[in-house]
Design an enzyme around this catalytic site. Structure first.
Site, PDB file in Angstrom:
ATOM      1  N   CYS A  77       0.826  -0.859  -0.033  1.00 39.85           N
ATOM      2  CA  CYS A  77       0.331   0.163   0.020  1.00 39.85           C
ATOM      3  C   CYS A  77       0.928   1.549   0.171  1.00 39.85           C
ATOM      4  O   CYS A  77       1.722   1.677   0.842  1.00 39.85           O
ATOM      5  CB  CYS A  77      -0.867  -0.040   0.771  1.00 39.85           C
ATOM      6  SG  CYS A  77      -1.853   1.900   1.333  1.00 39.85           S
ATOM      7  N   CYS A  80       0.034   3.871   3.065  1.00 41.06           N
ATOM      8  CA  CYS A  80       0.688   2.771   3.860  1.00 41.06           C
ATOM      9  C   CYS A  80       2.012   3.447   4.268  1.00 41.06           C
ATOM     10  O   CYS A  80       2.807   4.060   5.403  1.00 41.06           O
ATOM     11  CB  CYS A  80       0.268   1.655   4.316  1.00 41.06           C
ATOM     12  SG  CYS A  80      -1.015   1.255   4.272  1.00 41.06           S
TER      13      CYS A  80
END
Length: 164
Positions: A77, A80
């Site tokens: 991600c 993230c």
């Protein structure tokens, strides 16, 4: 950078002075601790702690004496990865007042399912054994700290009102 690891009773950290492993009990995370070997004061975890097992997560949120901020994330991600250094800053600045943990939803999919994590990164704040606030998306450290402070203060206000 990871501050330590969770086990069934606390956060295991290494003494910066002598290298001895020490356990900071979940129920005393906000207290001052000393190394079992050299007796020097141990700094509180100043970096996010990776959660390896769901059972350890459950014990932590059930008995932590400080708010627990959970970063639900996955290695693939992009957002993230963007929020990770911001969480490092928050963990360093708020060490001893809260604990930041990281839950990789690819590894601990059961936690992602149980808490109905639909997008990542998602930050959740736990206090008193329950989730008190949640937000999704990457944001800078100052916004993360404001989100946590608002969650903790409004929960404290609600608890004071209920006990009044």
């Amino acid at each position: 950078m990871v501050a330590g690891e969770l086990d069934d009773r606390g956060v295991v950290t290494v003494c910066p002075a002598c290298g001895q492993k020490n356990r900071l009990a979940y129920a005393r995370l906000g207290d001052t601790s000393r190394c079992g070997q050299c007796k020097r004061e141990l700094p509180p975890p100043a970096a996010p702690v990776e959660v390896a097992r769901s059972a350890d997560f459950d014990r932590l949120v059930a008995s932590a004496s400080v708010p627990v901020v959970v970063d639900y994330w996955a290695p693939w991600c992009g957002p993230c990865r963007m929020v990770a250094p911001e969480l490092q800053k928050v963990a360093a600045r708020q060490a001893g007042r809260m604990l930041i943990v990281k839950v990789n939803t690819d590894v601990l999919a059961d936690l992602g399912e149980r808490f109905q994590i639909r997008s990542i990164p998602t930050l959740a704040v736990f206090a008193g054994g329950r989730e008190i606030a949640r937000t999704a998306g990457a944001r800078p450290a100052a916004e993360i700290e404001a989100f946590i402070a608002n969650a903790v203060s409004s929960t404290g206000t609600r608890e004071r009102e209920t006990h009044a």
